[in-house]
Design a protein around this motif. Structure first.
Motif, short mmCIF file in Angstrom:
data_model
loop_
_atom_site.label_atom_id
_atom_site.label_comp_id
_atom_site.label_asym_id
_atom_site.label_seq_id
_atom_site.Cartn_x
_atom_site.Cartn_y
_atom_site.Cartn_z
N LEU A 42 -25.87 -13.98 -17.28
CA LEU A 42 -25.91 -12.81 -16.40
C LEU A 42 -25.49 -11.53 -17.12
O LEU A 42 -25.81 -10.43 -16.66
CB LEU A 42 -25.00 -13.04 -15.18
N MET A 43 -24.77 -11.66 -18.22
CA MET A 43 -24.30 -10.47 -18.94
C MET A 43 -25.44 -9.64 -19.52
O MET A 43 -25.28 -8.45 -19.82
CB MET A 43 -23.33 -10.87 -20.06
N SER A 44 -26.61 -10.25 -19.69
CA SER A 44 -27.76 -9.51 -20.21
C SER A 44 -28.35 -8.56 -19.17
O SER A 44 -29.12 -7.65 -19.50
CB SER A 44 -28.83 -10.48 -20.70
N LEU B 219 -19.61 -7.81 -13.24
CA LEU B 219 -19.25 -8.97 -12.42
C LEU B 219 -19.27 -10.25 -13.27
O LEU B 219 -18.39 -11.11 -13.14
CB LEU B 219 -20.22 -9.10 -11.25
N ALA B 220 -20.30 -10.34 -14.13
CA ALA B 220 -20.42 -11.53 -14.98
C ALA B 220 -19.23 -11.65 -15.93
O ALA B 220 -18.74 -12.76 -16.21
CB ALA B 220 -21.72 -11.47 -15.77
N GLN B 221 -18.77 -10.53 -16.46
CA GLN B 221 -17.61 -10.55 -17.35
C GLN B 221 -16.36 -11.06 -16.64
O GLN B 221 -15.57 -11.81 -17.20
CB GLN B 221 -17.37 -9.15 -17.93
N GLU B 222 -16.18 -10.65 -15.38
CA GLU B 222 -15.04 -11.12 -14.58
C GLU B 222 -15.14 -12.63 -14.33
O GLU B 222 -14.15 -13.36 -14.45
CB GLU B 222 -14.99 -10.37 -13.25
N GLU B 223 -16.36 -13.08 -13.99
CA GLU B 223 -16.56 -14.51 -13.73
C GLU B 223 -16.36 -15.32 -15.01
O GLU B 223 -15.80 -16.42 -14.98
CB GLU B 223 -17.96 -14.74 -13.17
#
Length: 356
Positions: free
Chosen positions: A64-66, A73-77
C-alpha cells in the motif's frame, strides 16, 4: 524454529480433531490426556498464528505504500504490525523454552529460624504466615507436617506441604536465606538487629519415581509435643524416620493418625533424598547453569526484609526492579516479586540458548 512451530500446530490440530471423535469421549482417560496436551500447546499455537498474521499485515502495508494517498496510513499499519511481530517472536521464544518438569507439582517447604536467636525464629514464623496468605490467595491448600515452636510464638523449624496447581513453579524461587533488619520485640533499647531464616523448597516426589528400600529405614514412634514440652497428644502417633545410608531424619507429628503421619513423613523423605540426588548430578555437570536467579542453595542469601525502611530487596534482581514495598509482601502479596524472578529466569535461559 518455524519448522518446529508448524509441526506443533499440526499436532495441535490433530489433537483437537481426535477430541471431537465419539470414541475419545467414551474413554475419559484418553480424553483427559488429550485435553491436557491441547491446553499445553494452545498458547504457543495462538502466538504462532498471531505472528503469521502480523507478518501478512506487514507485507500488505508495504504494498500500500506505493499508493500516494494510502502511504501515511500504510506506514502506521506497518509500524504497528512490526511491533506486534517483534513482541510475538519474543513471546514464542519464551514459550519454546524447556519446561521445568516439576513446575506442576505440589511443594514441600521447610523454614528454619537462623542467625539471631529468638528474633530469627519469630521471623521464621512471619515467613510461614506470609506463605500461608499467599497460598490462600492462590487457592492452594497447606498441611503442616511438623512444627517446633518457641514460647514467644517463634518457629524453630516447620515442614509443610503446599498442594495446588503450579505451586512449585511459583514457590521454587523462595529457596535460600532470608534476612530481616528490624527492632526485635525482645530489644528494650530500640536497636535494629539483623536476623535470618532459611527456606527449603522441594517438589513432591511420587513413590513410583523414587523407591525407598524398607531395609534402609529406621522408624520410631513418639508422642507429639508443643512449645515448652507440653504434650498435645496422649498417644504415640508422631513418626520419626531415619534413612540409615544418608542419616537423613524426617519427623511428622501434625496428624492424630500414626498412619497419616507415616505417609507424610515418607513423602517428605522421598523429596529430600531425590533433591540430594539431583544436586549430586548437577554438581557433576561442568556446564551447570547458574543464572542471576541463583543456585537455589538454601544457604544462599536471596532477600532482605528491611522494616525501618519498609523495603524488601531481592538480591537476585538488579536495577529498579529489585526493591518492593514491605507490607504487601509480608501480607502474602508475592506475585509482583515472583513475576520479576520468572522474567529474569526466562531472560537467563534465552541468553544461554543464544550462546549455545
Amino acid at each position: 524454529m518455524f519448522d518446529k512451530l508448524k509441526q506443533l500446530e499440526n499436532k495441535y490440530e490433530l489433537i483437537c480433531a481426535r477430541m471431537e471423535e465419539p470414541s475419545t469421549y467414551a474413554d475419559p482417560a484418553v480424553y483427559a490426556r488429550l485435553d491436557r496436551e491441547s491446553r499445553e500447546l494452545e498458547p504457543l499455537v495462538t502466538a504462532y498464528r498471531d505472528y503469521r498474521k502480523a507478518c501478512t499485515a506487514m507485507e500488505e502495508a508495504l504494498l500500500l505504500m506505493s499508493d500516494t494517498e494510502m502511504k501515511e496510513l500504510a506506514q502506521e499499519e506497518y509500524a504497528s504490525a512490526k511491533a506486534d511481530k517483534e513482541r510475538l517472536e519474543q513471546e514464542i521464544r519464551i514459550l519454546l523454552l524447556p519446561k521445568d518438569p516439576n513446575d506442576g507439582k505440589n511443594v514441600i517447604m521447610e523454614i528454619r529460624g537462623g542467625v539471631g536467636g529468638e528474633e530469627g525464629m519469630l521471623f521464621a514464623s512471619d515467613l510461614f504466615r506470609m506463605y500461608s496468605m499467599y497460598a490462600e490467595s492462590k487457592g492452594w491448600r497447606i498441611e503442616i507436617a511438623n512444627i517446633s515452636e518457641t514460647e514467644l510464638g517463634g518457629i524453630k523449624e516447620i515442614s509443610f506441604v503446599v498442594e495446588g496447581a503450579g505451586a512449585y513453579s511459583r514457590l521454587k524461587f523462595e529457596a535460600g536465606g532470608h534476612r530481616v533488619q528490624r527492632v526485635p520485640v525482645t530489644e528494650s533499647g530500640g536497636r535494629i538487629h539483623t536476623s535470618a531464616a532459611t527456606v527449603a523448597v522441594l517438589p513432591e516426589v511420587e513413590e513410583i519415581d523414587f523407591h525407598l528400600d524398607p531395609g534402609d529405614l529406621k522408624i520410631d514412634t513418639y508422642r507429639s509435643s508443643g512449645a515448652g514440652g507440653q504434650h498435645v497428644n496422649k498417644t504415640e502417633s508422631a513418626i520419626r524416620i531415619t534413612h540409615l545410608p544418608t542419616g537423613t531424619v524426617v519427623e511428622c507429628q501434625d496428624e492424630r493418625s500414626q498412619y497419616k503421619n507415616k505417609d507424610r513423613a515418607m513423602q517428605i523423605l522421598r523429596a529430600k533424598l531425590a533433591d540430594a540426588e539431583q544436586a549430586k548430578q548437577n554438581a557433576a555437570v561442568a556446564s551447570e547453569r547458574r543464572s542471576q536467579i541463583g543456585s537455589g542453595d538454601r544457604s544462599e542469601r536471596i532477600r532482605t526484609y528491611n522494616f525501618p525502611q519498609n523495603r524488601v530487596t531481592d538480591h537476585r534482581l538488579s536495577g529498579d526492579v529489585k526493591n518492593f514495598n514491605l507490607q504487601p509482601i509480608m501480607n502474602g502479596n508475592l506475585d509482583e516479586l515472583i513475576d520479576c524472578l520468572v522474567t529474569a529466569d526466562q531472560a537467563a535461559l534465552l541468553q544461554a540458548q543464544t550462546e549455545a
